[in-house]
Design a protein around this motif. Sequence first.
Motif, PDB file in Angstrom:
ATOM      1  N   CYS A 186      37.943  51.458  28.885  1.00  0.00           N
ATOM      2  CA  CYS A 186      37.531  50.955  27.577  1.00  0.00           C
ATOM      3  C   CYS A 186      36.938  49.550  27.641  1.00  0.00           C
ATOM      4  O   CYS A 186      36.161  49.167  26.769  1.00  0.00           O
ATOM      5  N   PHE A 187      37.311  48.786  28.638  1.00  0.00           N
ATOM      6  CA  PHE A 187      36.617  47.537  28.945  1.00  0.00           C
ATOM      7  C   PHE A 187      36.875  47.219  30.404  1.00  0.00           C
ATOM      8  O   PHE A 187      37.990  47.368  30.885  1.00  0.00           O
ATOM      9  N   ASP A 188      35.829  46.784  31.083  1.00  0.00           N
ATOM     10  CA  ASP A 188      35.924  46.510  32.519  1.00  0.00           C
ATOM     11  C   ASP A 188      35.597  45.055  32.788  1.00  0.00           C
ATOM     12  O   ASP A 188      34.430  44.656  32.810  1.00  0.00           O
TER      13      ASP A 188
ATOM     14  N   LEU B  84      36.363  39.430  39.310  1.00  0.00           N
ATOM     15  CA  LEU B  84      35.889  39.275  37.936  1.00  0.00           C
ATOM     16  C   LEU B  84      34.368  39.335  37.857  1.00  0.00           C
ATOM     17  O   LEU B  84      33.661  38.684  38.637  1.00  0.00           O
ATOM     18  N   LYS B  85      33.873  40.098  36.888  1.00  0.00           N
ATOM     19  CA  LYS B  85      32.428  40.180  36.683  1.00  0.00           C
ATOM     20  C   LYS B  85      31.899  38.853  36.134  1.00  0.00           C
ATOM     21  O   LYS B  85      32.588  38.168  35.366  1.00  0.00           O
ATOM     22  N   PRO B  86      30.662  38.484  36.465  1.00  0.00           N
ATOM     23  CA  PRO B  86      30.041  37.353  35.769  1.00  0.00           C
ATOM     24  C   PRO B  86      29.787  37.719  34.317  1.00  0.00           C
ATOM     25  O   PRO B  86      29.716  38.894  33.955  1.00  0.00           O
ATOM     26  N   GLY B  87      29.661  36.707  33.461  1.00  0.00           N
ATOM     27  CA  GLY B  87      29.520  36.944  32.038  1.00  0.00           C
ATOM     28  C   GLY B  87      28.386  37.878  31.687  1.00  0.00           C
ATOM     29  O   GLY B  87      28.510  38.743  30.816  1.00  0.00           O
ATOM     30  N   ALA B  88      27.246  37.731  32.354  1.00  0.00           N
ATOM     31  CA  ALA B  88      26.092  38.556  32.036  1.00  0.00           C
ATOM     32  C   ALA B  88      26.353  40.025  32.311  1.00  0.00           C
ATOM     33  O   ALA B  88      25.795  40.903  31.651  1.00  0.00           O
ATOM     34  N   SER B  89      27.197  40.309  33.303  1.00  0.00           N
ATOM     35  CA  SER B  89      27.501  41.696  33.652  1.00  0.00           C
ATOM     36  C   SER B  89      28.599  42.292  32.783  1.00  0.00           C
ATOM     37  O   SER B  89      28.805  43.497  32.794  1.00  0.00           O
TER      38      SER B  89
ATOM     39  N   ASN C 126      40.557  47.642  32.427  1.00  0.00           N
ATOM     40  CA  ASN C 126      40.649  46.963  33.717  1.00  0.00           C
ATOM     41  C   ASN C 126      40.734  45.466  33.458  1.00  0.00           C
ATOM     42  O   ASN C 126      39.721  44.796  33.289  1.00  0.00           O
ATOM     43  N   ALA C 127      41.945  44.953  33.375  1.00  0.00           N
ATOM     44  CA  ALA C 127      42.173  43.568  32.975  1.00  0.00           C
ATOM     45  C   ALA C 127      42.793  42.757  34.112  1.00  0.00           C
ATOM     46  O   ALA C 127      43.056  43.278  35.203  1.00  0.00           O
ATOM     47  N   VAL C 128      43.021  41.488  33.838  1.00  0.00           N
ATOM     48  CA  VAL C 128      43.578  40.560  34.830  1.00  0.00           C
ATOM     49  C   VAL C 128      44.903  40.009  34.321  1.00  0.00           C
ATOM     50  O   VAL C 128      44.999  39.525  33.197  1.00  0.00           O
TER      51      VAL C 128
ATOM     52  N   ASN D 262      37.363  46.262  46.300  1.00  0.00           N
ATOM     53  CA  ASN D 262      36.760  45.601  45.150  1.00  0.00           C
ATOM     54  C   ASN D 262      37.430  46.170  43.898  1.00  0.00           C
ATOM     55  O   ASN D 262      37.320  47.364  43.635  1.00  0.00           O
ATOM     56  N   THR D 263      38.118  45.323  43.153  1.00  0.00           N
ATOM     57  CA  THR D 263      38.807  45.813  41.956  1.00  0.00           C
ATOM     58  C   THR D 263      37.832  46.214  40.858  1.00  0.00           C
ATOM     59  O   THR D 263      38.230  46.827  39.863  1.00  0.00           O
ATOM     60  N   ASP D 264      36.556  45.855  41.042  1.00  0.00           N
ATOM     61  CA  ASP D 264      35.541  46.241  40.062  1.00  0.00           C
ATOM     62  C   ASP D 264      35.027  47.662  40.297  1.00  0.00           C
ATOM     63  O   ASP D 264      34.259  48.180  39.495  1.00  0.00           O
ATOM     64  N   ALA D 265      35.446  48.288  41.382  1.00  0.00           N
ATOM     65  CA  ALA D 265      35.122  49.702  41.622  1.00  0.00           C
ATOM     66  C   ALA D 265      36.319  50.543  41.198  1.00  0.00           C
ATOM     67  O   ALA D 265      36.892  51.301  41.981  1.00  0.00           O
ATOM     68  N   GLU D 266      36.704  50.362  39.931  1.00  0.00           N
ATOM     69  CA  GLU D 266      37.932  50.971  39.420  1.00  0.00           C
ATOM     70  C   GLU D 266      37.720  52.360  38.831  1.00  0.00           C
ATOM     71  O   GLU D 266      38.651  53.168  38.760  1.00  0.00           O
TER      72      GLU D 266
END
Length: 460
Positions: A230-232, A238-243, A282-284, A307-311
């Motif tokens: 629902c939000f990544d 951590l993703k950069p703001g633009a992403s 996918n939170a911190v 990579n935790t962004d490949a969740e």
Amino acid sequence: MDLTTEISTATDLHLVNAEDLESWTDMQPRRVRAWLETLGFSAKPGEVVLVPDTDGGLALAAIGRGTARDRVRQRFCAAGARAKLPARTYRLHHALAPLELEEEALGWCLAGYRFRRFRQSERPALASLIGPEALDTDRIKAIAAGEALTRDLINTPASHMGPQELEAAFLDLAAQHKAKTNVILGDDLLNQNLPLIHAVGRASTRSPRLLDMRWGEKGPRVTLVGKGVCFDTGGLNLKPGASMGLMKKDMGGAAAVMGLAHMIMAQGWQVQLRVLVPAVENAVSGNAMRPGDILISRKGLSVEVNNTDAEGRLVLADALALADEETPDILICMATLTGAARVALGPDVAPFFSTDPVLAQTLMQASEQVRDPIWQLPLHPAYEAMIEPGIADLDNAPSGGMAGAITAALFLNRFVEASPRFAHFDIYGHQPSAAPARPKGGAGQGARALFAALPSVLGL
């Protein structure tokens, strides 16, 4: 589709191809021909002409569909004209082939979509259309409603569409069609051997969960799995703001399978349908999964988290393993999974991967027929080594940055062994700029192609 029984009050609406303009004009009364000439109507895509009657009312309206080249390049040519027409009821006149008629009728419906949940202004009145007898209007309305559901879910911001709210929408859909549901929540995910879903969502204050819907008791078994992140944030990577700006759409796979499920159930297919949605954020926090962690999946395969962004592939892995245990006749996975897919094919074309050549070929044919662009990419065996890190069975984020969509699909394919027909769609779920029948924002991809292809594949 907006239908009415007051046929006597309807205004004639003509769909005109540019190559047929001269012959169509010749069939009109002289005053109509003179009016068309005065206005310079050329039947460009979406061009509208309103022809007055002798009393100053509206005698007829015409919408251009452009040239054959225009219609190849642009879907739903007439759809953009709906908002330009006076808000009254129209009776359609056309010389279209059945598939063209269905496309334009669906485009008319989709052009009426507005996401107005957070708008205080009133919804503008729109023109209505009487569906031609040759058209299966119930089918068109089911497709349009499924697409509207998908768009609404994606467009809703994460503040109002977390795992709990996605669950509520899921349960509402099930109730609408009298389907059975089961929800596995929070730590119960561990108790029921769904550890990857738990690992991805455990750091959020909004508990992770698996949503499970069953509908139908006879026919082939069809299972749909949709990524419901629902939000990544990217987690600790951590993703950069633009992403992060579009990450409310990272549950687009869940939205797509829910829209497709509505189409199937609304049309009463004789299938045993199951829909699985791992819904997480996918939170911190202090208990977030870390780069270098090794997780043990439901299937028993170990996964090194590089990579935790490949969740997304992690939550899908457990859901696919669960689905595969029942050996469905067809298993479909839909997810907003990789940026590599967008680099390869752009935002408009959704790549898919399949283990079954017949399913893949039928999907490609259906995609062209219903103008829902998808394209098959290979499950290239030589790249299997890229997802094997050595320290664990699988790597969730291979280094090097090459073939990212393929390696993600190969990763998911490791969790599907028994199902004879499997397809994975790596969708974008977002329309970057407005187009006919497709406003900027959430968008369904692949669902209409699947809806057109599955009856043939399943022998319905």
